[in-house]
Motif scaffolding. Structure first.
Motif, mmCIF file in Angstrom:
data_model
loop_
_atom_site.group_PDB
_atom_site.id
_atom_site.type_symbol
_atom_site.label_atom_id
_atom_site.label_comp_id
_atom_site.label_asym_id
_atom_site.label_seq_id
_atom_site.Cartn_x
_atom_site.Cartn_y
_atom_site.Cartn_z
ATOM 1 N N LEU A 134 0.857 -1.186 0.000
ATOM 2 C CA LEU A 134 0.000 0.000 0.000
ATOM 3 C C LEU A 134 0.893 1.235 0.000
ATOM 4 N N ASP A 164 1.906 -6.717 1.877
ATOM 5 C CA ASP A 164 0.567 -6.406 1.358
ATOM 6 C C ASP A 164 -0.394 -5.910 2.446
ATOM 7 N N ALA A 165 0.051 -5.907 3.695
ATOM 8 C CA ALA A 165 -0.726 -5.376 4.830
ATOM 9 C C ALA A 165 -2.064 -6.100 5.017
ATOM 10 N N LEU A 166 -2.198 -7.305 4.474
ATOM 11 C CA LEU A 166 -3.458 -8.038 4.637
ATOM 12 C C LEU A 166 -3.523 -8.708 6.009
ATOM 13 N N ASP A 167 -2.372 -9.140 6.521
ATOM 14 C CA ASP A 167 -2.393 -9.823 7.816
ATOM 15 C C ASP A 167 -2.287 -8.858 8.986
ATOM 16 N N PRO A 169 -2.925 -4.971 9.582
ATOM 17 C CA PRO A 169 -3.333 -3.682 9.025
ATOM 18 C C PRO A 169 -2.303 -2.599 9.336
ATOM 19 N N ALA A 170 -1.981 -1.804 8.343
ATOM 20 C CA ALA A 170 -0.973 -0.764 8.535
ATOM 21 C C ALA A 170 -1.642 0.569 8.791
ATOM 22 N N ARG B 152 -11.004 4.352 6.643
ATOM 23 C CA ARG B 152 -10.797 3.406 7.741
ATOM 24 C C ARG B 152 -10.067 4.066 8.908
ATOM 25 N N ILE B 196 -8.879 -4.320 0.184
ATOM 26 C CA ILE B 196 -9.301 -4.912 1.462
ATOM 27 C C ILE B 196 -8.297 -4.512 2.551
ATOM 28 N N ALA B 197 -7.016 -4.609 2.216
ATOM 29 C CA ALA B 197 -5.988 -4.230 3.193
ATOM 30 C C ALA B 197 -6.149 -2.764 3.593
ATOM 31 N N ALA B 198 -6.592 -1.936 2.653
ATOM 32 C CA ALA B 198 -6.749 -0.513 2.951
ATOM 33 C C ALA B 198 -8.019 -0.228 3.747
ATOM 34 N N ARG B 229 -13.338 -12.267 3.075
ATOM 35 C CA ARG B 229 -13.079 -11.028 3.810
ATOM 36 C C ARG B 229 -13.862 -9.831 3.306
ATOM 37 N N ARG B 338 -10.577 -8.490 9.780
ATOM 38 C CA ARG B 338 -9.504 -7.995 10.643
ATOM 39 C C ARG B 338 -9.406 -6.491 10.612
ATOM 40 N N ASN B 339 -9.978 -5.912 9.552
ATOM 41 C CA ASN B 339 -9.894 -4.469 9.429
ATOM 42 C C ASN B 339 -11.133 -3.762 9.958
#
Lengths: 172, 342
Positions: A134, A164-167, A169-170, B152, B196-198, B229, B338-339
């Protein structure tokens, strides 16, 4: 400079890099921060004429190779050396949803999407993972500075996430 | 002014504005979700939006209000969303990066939460070059991934990008878009992962006319475990006439395969509307079969009766009558991702 009646500064056009990704990944090893580069960066920042000449040279070279517009927060190492600032929407996190199936840009259909180019170059060199990071918004105060000096001074460290910051969160 | 969302269920335990999102609930329960797209008027009245909303109320879970779609200036999406709330339909406020810098983006996001808008859909936005103001300055201070990340951050970390704390935090259900048919197709599932990560919790796609492309894309999405997810809602719509075919084919990001175009061209004019309904209902049924597709987003482009007709034809029915899709998944539940906020 003013094709389509729009300044490239306001609405850039995709640029196909003039150097192969493989060559650039190799070259990058030479400019990785080390004692010498860090010392030079400090010296250049303390000596305005040196900074000016160095930045001028950097701009000449990177404009020629990548269509660089001197955002000073260089994303090239994570995009297989295709500059995302040449995307008309200046997207830092991958292609938009308007790319044509043949890979042409939605805004300038006669040109190839710079993110399609980046993806192909990343695939060729085994760097697709890099595109999953990201990328944070850029700092608009830095336009015109030397991105190499910023890099050697350690100012690029927060530009993107480590993975990838999926595990995990950043934070933005 | 009375708060148009005042009668809506509100969880005040987090101090901020956490409006109940029916769309969230539908996806979390594993029911097939239906959303519609409403284009706000080129004018200063909410009557048109309210009329359509009343017409569709019992058929849809929520309706999107577009934000300067096609780079054409229209009523703002937050104002249109308030119109929907007043008519009793849940809004999904589309929100694009084209016209606002990061200060305005955050300001409008907070405003949207304050007036009761429960769902925001974060987009990059169409470039002004092909809109009705090609002379406008494109802003693009952030991209869609960064906008999702910002939404987020405001919600979960309760501060602005500057680090300044919020006095109360918003509680949206955060959405994003994807276009499986756009190049590079191999990257489209990974781009979903980035979003999704964002912070994205649900996705709506561009028009689907080529189901095999979505099947291939969803296979990659499932391989990456991303369907667990988020909710994925596929975009569909009618090709009502030859003119509509030409118009849709010319839109960036819309891909109409040759067999579909041939079918539309071969229809006599008097059968075109009926066949548009048939074709779209077949598409909906095929999408319904794809594991991980949790609903459809219907873009009827001003054809008000299309949505009830196509949902009846496809056997989806009204909101209260719908079957569940395969299994509800963790990411679709309010607290599973998780987010997510809690």
């Amino acid at each position: 400079m003013y094709e389509h009646g729009v300044s490239k500064q306001v609405s850039p056009q995709p640029v196909k890099p003039r150097a192969s990704a493989r060559a650039m990944f190799r070259t990058h090893r030479l400019v990785e921060p080390n004692f010498v580069w860090r010392a030079f960066a400090r010296f250049a920042e303390a000596t305005p004429p040196i900074y000016k000449v160095f930045t001028w040279l950097e701009e000449k070279m990177k404009r020629q190779l990548f269509g660089c517009s001197m955002c000073a927060q260089c994303a090239l190492p994570t995009t297989a050396y295709a500059c995302p600032q040449t995307c008309p929407k200046q997207l830092r996190n991958g292609p938009c949803g308007g790319v044509f199936p043949d890979g042409s840009c939605e805004v300038y259909p006669e040109m190839r999407c710079v993110w399609v180019i980046a993806y192909e170059r990343a695939e060729e060199t085994g760097h697709v993972e890099d595109l999953r990071r990201l990328v944070r918004p850029i700092d608009h105060r830095k336009w015109g500075q030397s991105s190499w000096i910023n890099y050697w001074r350690g100012r690029d460290e927060g530009l993107w996430t480590g993975d990838d910051a999926l595990d995990t969160p950043a934070s933005l | 002014m009375t708060n148009p969302g005042a009668d809506r269920a509100q969880d005040t335990s987090n101090q901020g504005q956490r409006w109940h999102s029916r769309l969230h609930e539908t996806l979390a329960n594993g029911a097939f979700a239906v959303t519609a797209e409403i284009v706000p008027p080129r004018g200063a009245s909410l009557n048109g939006i309210k009329r359509i909303a009343t017409h569709l109320e019992e058929w849809i879970d929520a309706a999107n209000i577009t934000d300067g779609q096609g780079a054409v200036a229209r009523m703002s999406s937050w104002a249109g969303s308030i119109g929907l709330l007043q008519a009793g339909v849940e809004p999904v406020m589309q929100f694009s990066c084209r016209d606002r810098n990061r200060i305005a983006l955050q300001a409008d996001l907070l405003g949207a939460a304050a007036v009761g808008i429960p769902n925001v859909l974060c987009l990059t936005g169409d470039h002004p070059r092909f809109g009705d103001h090609p002379d406008a300055r494109p802003v693009f201070d952030m991209d869609s991934v960064q906008l999702l990340w910002t939404a987020r951050t405001l919600r979960d970390e309760k501060h602005l990008l500057s680090g300044n704390k919020l006095s109360s935090s918003p509680g949206w259900f955060i959405g994003a878009v994807e276009n499986p048919s756009a190049a590079p197709q191999r990257f489209r599932a990974e781009r979903l992962g980035k979003k999704i990560a964002a912070g994205a919790q649900f996705f709506q796609t561009q028009f689907v006319f080529d189901v095999p492309i979505v099947e291939r894309w969803m296979e990659q999405v499932r391989d990456l475990g991303l369907d667990q997810r988020c909710g994925i809602i596929a975009g569909v719509g009618p090709i009502r006439s030859l003119r509509a075919l030409d118009l849709l084919s010319s839109l960036p990001g819309v891909y109409i395969p040759e067999d579909v175009a041939k079918r539309v061209r071969s229809m006599p004019p008097e059968r075109q509307e009926q066949d548009a309904i048939d074709l779209c209902s077949e598409t909906i049924q095929r999408l319904h079969e794809i594991p991980g597709i949790s609903g459809v987003h219907i873009i009827a482009s001003g054809w008000d009766d299309f949505i009830p007709e196509v949902l009846t034809r496809a056997g989806i029915g009204k909101r209260g009558e719908r079957d569940k899709v395969a299994t509800p998944t963790a990411g679709k539940s309010p607290s599973g991702g998780r987010n997510s906020a809690d």
